[in-house]
Write a protein that holds these residues in place. Structure first.
Motif, PDB file in Angstrom:
ATOM      1  N   GLU A 142       0.837  -1.208   0.000  1.00 34.58           N
ATOM      2  CA  GLU A 142       0.000   0.000   0.000  1.00 34.58           C
ATOM      3  C   GLU A 142       0.868   1.254   0.000  1.00 34.58           C
ATOM      4  O   GLU A 142       0.564   2.225  -0.696  1.00 34.58           O
ATOM      5  CB  GLU A 142      -0.958   0.001   1.185  1.00 34.58           C
ATOM      6  CG  GLU A 142      -2.101  -0.975   1.018  1.00 34.58           C
ATOM      7  CD  GLU A 142      -2.943  -1.166   2.279  1.00 34.58           C
ATOM      8  OE1 GLU A 142      -2.573  -0.649   3.363  1.00 34.58           O
ATOM      9  OE2 GLU A 142      -3.983  -1.852   2.174  1.00 34.58           O
ATOM     10  N   LYS A 147      -3.360  -1.089  -4.035  1.00 37.85           N
ATOM     11  CA  LYS A 147      -4.602  -1.081  -3.259  1.00 37.85           C
ATOM     12  C   LYS A 147      -5.053  -2.520  -3.052  1.00 37.85           C
ATOM     13  O   LYS A 147      -4.996  -3.335  -3.976  1.00 37.85           O
ATOM     14  CB  LYS A 147      -5.697  -0.328  -4.021  1.00 37.85           C
ATOM     15  CG  LYS A 147      -5.406   1.144  -4.194  1.00 37.85           C
ATOM     16  CD  LYS A 147      -6.525   1.830  -4.963  1.00 37.85           C
ATOM     17  CE  LYS A 147      -6.283   3.308  -5.013  1.00 37.85           C
ATOM     18  NZ  LYS A 147      -5.590   3.768  -6.183  1.00 37.85           N
ATOM     19  N   GLU A 148      -5.502  -2.816  -1.835  1.00 37.37           N
ATOM     20  CA  GLU A 148      -6.061  -4.130  -1.584  1.00 37.37           C
ATOM     21  C   GLU A 148      -7.415  -4.216  -2.276  1.00 37.37           C
ATOM     22  O   GLU A 148      -8.260  -3.342  -2.091  1.00 37.37           O
ATOM     23  CB  GLU A 148      -6.226  -4.372  -0.084  1.00 37.37           C
ATOM     24  CG  GLU A 148      -6.758  -5.746   0.223  1.00 37.37           C
ATOM     25  CD  GLU A 148      -6.910  -6.016   1.702  1.00 37.37           C
ATOM     26  OE1 GLU A 148      -7.887  -6.693   2.054  1.00 37.37           O
ATOM     27  OE2 GLU A 148      -6.056  -5.561   2.497  1.00 37.37           O
ATOM     28  N   MET A 169      -3.673  -7.554  -4.359  1.00 40.65           N
ATOM     29  CA  MET A 169      -3.320  -6.141  -4.449  1.00 40.65           C
ATOM     30  C   MET A 169      -3.285  -5.724  -5.918  1.00 40.65           C
ATOM     31  O   MET A 169      -2.932  -6.515  -6.782  1.00 40.65           O
ATOM     32  CB  MET A 169      -1.957  -5.886  -3.800  1.00 40.65           C
ATOM     33  CG  MET A 169      -1.756  -6.463  -2.404  1.00 40.65           C
ATOM     34  SD  MET A 169      -2.628  -5.607  -1.093  1.00 40.65           S
ATOM     35  CE  MET A 169      -1.857  -4.009  -1.095  1.00 40.65           C
TER      36      MET A 169
END
Length: 174
Positions: A142, A147-148, A169
């Motif tokens: 991150e 971004k997850e 991710m």
């Protein structure tokens, strides 16, 4: 102490041995790169051979980092999708920085160079990777812009009774 990154280096015995040593050392230090310690070079060798075969077929590109002594110190494998509906993004696999070099910013350098490499490829709009839950790796990714986008509970079994999440991710490139 700089990290020298090379895209698609020549596959030599020295590179092969350096990759085996790196993968073994990272795994035995607790790194989440497909193995659980203790592991030997011979246990890792088949996975590296598979990576080399995919490189020879043009499905994978190796980004290798060498330290100031010329030793393999970092890697990432950029893997193209073969499904015709998913060719606009690629996978990043086997992301490693040798434990003796962690904390120097080399992981960020490696990911930044992987992203720059992918951006320069025609039609690539994103990078996906997965990481093992329970280690805090998603915080690092991150911090590097990923971004997850999902989690698969219990997808990774590191030992009987020790199942971890597979954290997905994504790094948009456009």
């Amino acid at each position: 102490m700089p990290l020298t990154l090379t895209l698609e280096p020549a596959v030599t015995p020295a590179l092969r041995d350096g990759l085996l040593d790196l993968w073994t050392d990272v795994s035995n230090a607790g790194g989440a790169v497909g193995y659980v310690p203790p592991v030997t070079r011979e246990e890792i060798r088949p996975a590296l051979v598979q990576h080399f075969a995919a490189m020879a077929d043009g499905r994978v590109k190796l980004l290798a980092g060498h330290d100031e002594e010329g030793r393999v110190a970092a890697t990432a494998f950029l893997t193209f999708n073969t499904h015709h509906l998913m060719t606009h993004w690629l996978w990043l696999y086997t992301v490693m920085v040798h434990p003796r070099h962690q904390g120097k910013g080399w992981g960020r350098d490696l990911l930044r160079t992987a992203a720059d490499t992918a951006r320069a490829m025609d039609g690539i709009e994103a990078i996906r990777l997965t990481c093992r839950g329970g280690l805090g790796l998603e915080r690092f990714y991150e911090a590097c812009g990923y971004k997850e986008v999902g989690r698969v509970p219990g997808a990774i079994r590191v030992a009987p009774g020790d199942d971890r999440e597979d954290v997905i991710m994504l790094l948009p490139l456009v």
